[in-house]
Design a protein around this motif. Structure first.
Motif, short mmCIF file in Angstrom:
data_model
loop_
_atom_site.label_atom_id
_atom_site.label_comp_id
_atom_site.label_asym_id
_atom_site.label_seq_id
_atom_site.Cartn_x
_atom_site.Cartn_y
_atom_site.Cartn_z
N SER B 323 8.99 -12.12 -18.90
CA SER B 323 9.04 -13.48 -19.44
C SER B 323 7.65 -14.10 -19.45
O SER B 323 7.29 -14.81 -20.38
CB SER B 323 10.01 -14.34 -18.64
OG SER B 323 9.61 -14.40 -17.30
N ASN B 328 8.36 -16.70 -22.67
CA ASN B 328 9.70 -17.30 -22.72
C ASN B 328 10.21 -17.50 -21.31
O ASN B 328 9.53 -17.20 -20.33
CB ASN B 328 10.67 -16.40 -23.49
CG ASN B 328 10.36 -16.38 -24.97
OD1 ASN B 328 10.45 -15.34 -25.60
ND2 ASN B 328 10.00 -17.51 -25.52
N ILE B 329 11.45 -17.99 -21.20
CA ILE B 329 12.02 -18.30 -19.90
C ILE B 329 12.98 -17.19 -19.49
O ILE B 329 13.79 -16.74 -20.32
CB ILE B 329 12.76 -19.64 -19.97
CG1 ILE B 329 11.78 -20.73 -20.39
CG2 ILE B 329 13.39 -20.00 -18.63
CD1 ILE B 329 12.46 -22.01 -20.78
N MET B 337 9.19 -18.43 -11.48
CA MET B 337 8.61 -18.75 -12.79
C MET B 337 7.19 -19.28 -12.67
O MET B 337 6.70 -19.92 -13.58
CB MET B 337 9.50 -19.77 -13.51
CG MET B 337 10.85 -19.20 -13.87
SD MET B 337 11.67 -20.13 -15.17
CE MET B 337 12.63 -21.26 -14.22
N LEU B 340 4.49 -18.55 -15.43
CA LEU B 340 4.53 -19.13 -16.77
C LEU B 340 3.45 -20.19 -16.90
O LEU B 340 3.28 -21.03 -16.02
CB LEU B 340 5.90 -19.77 -17.04
CG LEU B 340 7.08 -18.82 -17.17
CD1 LEU B 340 8.35 -19.61 -17.43
CD2 LEU B 340 6.85 -17.85 -18.31
N SER B 344 4.94 -22.36 -22.37
CA SER B 344 6.13 -21.76 -21.77
C SER B 344 6.50 -22.50 -20.50
O SER B 344 7.68 -22.67 -20.18
CB SER B 344 5.92 -20.29 -21.46
OG SER B 344 4.72 -19.83 -21.98
N LYS B 345 5.48 -22.99 -19.78
CA LYS B 345 5.76 -23.76 -18.56
C LYS B 345 6.40 -25.09 -18.95
O LYS B 345 7.34 -25.55 -18.30
CB LYS B 345 4.47 -24.00 -17.77
CG LYS B 345 4.70 -24.65 -16.43
CD LYS B 345 3.46 -24.57 -15.56
CE LYS B 345 3.75 -24.98 -14.14
NZ LYS B 345 4.36 -26.31 -14.03
N ALA B 348 9.95 -24.35 -19.60
CA ALA B 348 10.73 -24.11 -18.39
C ALA B 348 10.96 -25.41 -17.63
O ALA B 348 12.07 -25.67 -17.15
CB ALA B 348 10.00 -23.10 -17.51
#
Lengths: 291, 399
Positions: B323, B328-329, B337, B340, B344-345, B348
């Motif tokens: 990811s 992506n998540i 996570m 990210l 993308s962060k 999320a």
């Protein structure tokens, strides 16, 4: 050893091509026609629904628009290519120097794929990056050339791109035809005092009828199957204003997963082509018996 | 010697044939840099679990799915096809082309790895048939902050009215306020954000599902009125014919202030400084519109391969690495996570504050084409908001 004549050898050599062509082209065409009478959507199905898909097409404005577009585009493209191709061929025949250079320049667009043609003309005709911007840059502040974003004019934009691409081939066909006419004609014409343009229009061009037939058929096929140039130039837009039947068929077959409706549109495309081209073909081929 | 060569050739052909006949290859279109790197993580996990990875790739998802469909019809299906889980996988389910993996879901304890709403969303037919790989948030707003600042807009607006005010300011500063392209899907992405300024997430979903009450409501008329207002005042003359890369480039190069686009737009800004641009989830909404990317298991595909693929994709480590690489998540709960970055962060983080709803791209094909057709007509022929609403009601009613 049995003696097989040349004619029979010819038939034997063509037989594989005939069988393959017959199966894949005519056989699959028949299958498509069969599918148009079913209710296939995502996958081919065998449920017979009669003329339901054709009725759907009848009530779909976009379908009628695609045919109207094909006729506008087709007639302008055909007439334009033949008239301009013939004029250019005559002009090339007249000039003594530089014929090869001009011939190459005019023929060059044909070597560019229709997709690239479409993309290049799209940039060229977009008001913010193309002709309008350039002419305004020369100082003509009020100049507008926005056909490509105008729903009413977008189909004519396709004609421009297609003409640019297609004139070269027609010019070459006519040029080779003109060059193969008897040069004695010119001597007799000079003796009789007939001006050059009358020689062309009255004597040489009429001899090129078989070439005209070839040109019309080639161009007609280009028109009916034109998908790539429309997809690249306008994407069928703005909205759906420049859609053509080939795009409609593709759309319904793949994007919208409505196979039977796409098949019905394809059948109508083929029938239209046959209805238009066949009489002309029969007339011209029949003439061969006279000469 | 000649005989030897022919024997070799025949054996090779037979082997290829029998490899195909095993139906254990996976069809996908993750071939560009970030996607290929993410796919490699799954491949490595797959092989470390004892599998032998075989794949068939294509340039676009449409091509890949079409090729897979053709193979299924030809009786030689792949084991799995990478797809958006939603309307399109529902088509496969309803036509009996997808494999029933209910027992796999139980033995691999998917319910323990995925959230209840995810479990619900991936069941698009009478049985489970797909494994999710990534979650994407689609409703992004990209802004060129230099353009905004020089027009007197200090920060990305957080309400609809502030957005309209900023559009006026950018227009007065001589730049294009809103960059929009010509494709009907681009218009539908603009629609997402305008709709969320009036409707809530549930109503948004109801519109696309064809609920007549919502479609006929005053709120829907308001959505069309706002779309018409944007259309008539803040677009530029080249809009109707522009592809999405050309449109997004207007924002990147500073000719336009805003563009609405999916998460895949972030890559276009890679040469800019972080303080020159911003990506935000629809500022005036509390909803994140999501898409689930995953693999559909095909009926007739090799079961062992399918089980291994599911295991590899839902592996926590693989999810974390892949990811981050793809931007992506992850779909598995509890995955770290922290890797990210960037947009993308942002995506999320939005899931922590927003409720998530399915984006139109994962809805039934007929519904999304109806919406896109109406929007295409709306923008091309400049019809009124009332007419636009009526057309949408009519088209949805025919479905």
């Amino acid at each position: 050893m049995v003696k097989i004549s040349n004619k029979k050898w010819g038939l034997i050599a063509l037989l594989p091509a005939l069988i393959v062509g017959g199966y894949f082209i005519w056989g699959f065409g028949a299958y498509t026609a069969y599918l148009s009478f079913t209710d296939s959507t995502f996958l081919p199905s065998n449920t017979w629904v009669g003329l339901k898909q054709y009725r759907r097409l009848f009530y779909d404005d976009v379908f009628w628009l695609s045919f109207k577009n094909m006729f506008i585009y087709g007639s302008l493209y055909l007439i334009g290519c033949i008239v301009f191709g013939a004029i250019l061929a005559i002009l090339l025949d007249c000039i003594k120097m530089g014929e090869t250079l001009f011939r190459t320049i005019i023929l060059y667009p044909m070597s560019v794929s229709l997709i690239v043609t479409g993309i290049a003309w799209q940039w060229f005709l977009n008001p913010t990056s193309g002709v309008e911007k350039i002419v305004r840059g020369f100082g003509f502040e009020g100049f507008e050339f926005r056909w490509i974003v105008d729903s009413d004019m977008s189909i004519y934009v396709i004609v421009l791109g297609a003409l640019w691409h297609g004139i070269g081939l027609i010019m070459i066909l006519f040029l080779s035809g003109i060059k193969s006419t008897n040069p004695e004609i010119w001597h007799s014409a000079r003796l009789d005092g007939i001006p050059a343009h009358r020689v062309y229009t009255g004597i040489i061009l009429p001899q090129l009828r078989p070439i005209l037939l070839t040109a019309v058929i080639l161009l007609a096929f280009n028109v009916v199957r034109s998908f790539d140039i429309v997809a690249a130039l306008t994407g069928g837009g703005p909205g759906r204003s420049s859609i053509v039947p080939a795009m409609y068929v593709f759309d319904y077959f793949f994007d919208r997963s409505k196979i039977a409706q796409g098949a019905a549109a394809a059948v109508i495309m083929v029938l239209t082509t046959i209805i238009i081209v066949a009489p002309y073909l029969i007339h011209e081929v029949g003439r061969k018996g006279d000469t | 010697m000649k005989i030897f060569k022919y024997l070799l050739l025949t054996t090779a052909l037979v082997t290829v044939q029998s490899a195909q006949a095993k139906n254990d290859d996976i069809a996908h279109n993750w071939t560009t840099d970030a996607e290929a790197a993410a796919m490699q993580v799954f491949v490595d996990t797959f092989e470390s679990l004892g599998g032998n990875w075989k794949e068939v790739t294509a340039g676009s998802r449409e091509d890949s799915v079409l090729a897979a469909k053709t193979r299924v019809l030809g009786g030689n299906p792949p084991a799995a096809v990478q797809q958006l889980i939603g309307g399109e996988t529902a088509d496969w389910d309803n036509n009996g082309l997808s494999a029933n993996i209910d027992d796999l879901v139980k033995t691999q304890n998917w319910a323990g790895k995925l959230s209840p709403s995810m479990m619900k969303q991936i069941k698009t037919g009478p049985h489970y048939s797909s494994v999710p790989a990534f979650l994407e948030v689609v409703n992004f707003l990209y802004s060129n902050t230099d353009v905004l600042k020089s027009a007197g807009v200090d920060e990305v607006p957080s309400t609809w009215q502030a957005f309209l005010d900023s559009l006026d300011k950018i227009k007065n500063s001589g730049k294009i306020p809103l960059a929009l392209g010509g494709d009907s899907w681009q218009l539908a992405i603009l629609y997402d954000h305008v709709a969320l300024s009036v409707l809530n997430g549930e109503e948004y979903g109801k519109v696309i599902d064809g609920d007549m009450a919502t479609l006929n409501s005053n709120k829907m008329l308001q959505v069309f009125k706002r779309l018409a207002f944007l259309r008539d005042n803040y677009l530029d003359v080249g809009q109707a014919n522009r592809s999405f890369p050309d449109t997004l480039s207007l924002v990147v190069s500073g000719k336009a202030g805003y563009n609405f686009m999916g998460g895949w737009g972030a890559g276009f800004f890679k040469d800019k400084q972080p303080n020159q641009w911003a990506c935000t989830i629809t500022p005036w909404a509390r909803e994140s519109l999501t898409l689930i990317e995953g693999f559909l298991f095909v009926k007739g595909g090799d079961k062992a391969t399918q089980a291994l693929l599911a295991k590899a994709v839902l592996n926590k480590n693989a999810q974390q690495q892949a990811s981050a690489l793809k931007g992506n998540i992850p779909v598995v709960q509890g995955v770290n996570m922290s890797n990210l970055t960037g947009c993308s962060k942002v995506a999320a983080d939005s899931l922590k504050t927003n409720s998530s709803y399915t984006h139109w791209n994962a809805k039934a094909t007929d519904n999304k084409t109806a919406l896109q057709d109406v929007l295409a007509d709306f923008f091309a022929n400049k019809i009124s908001a009332q007419q636009g609403q009526q057309q949408l009601v009519k088209k949805m009613g025919l479905l």
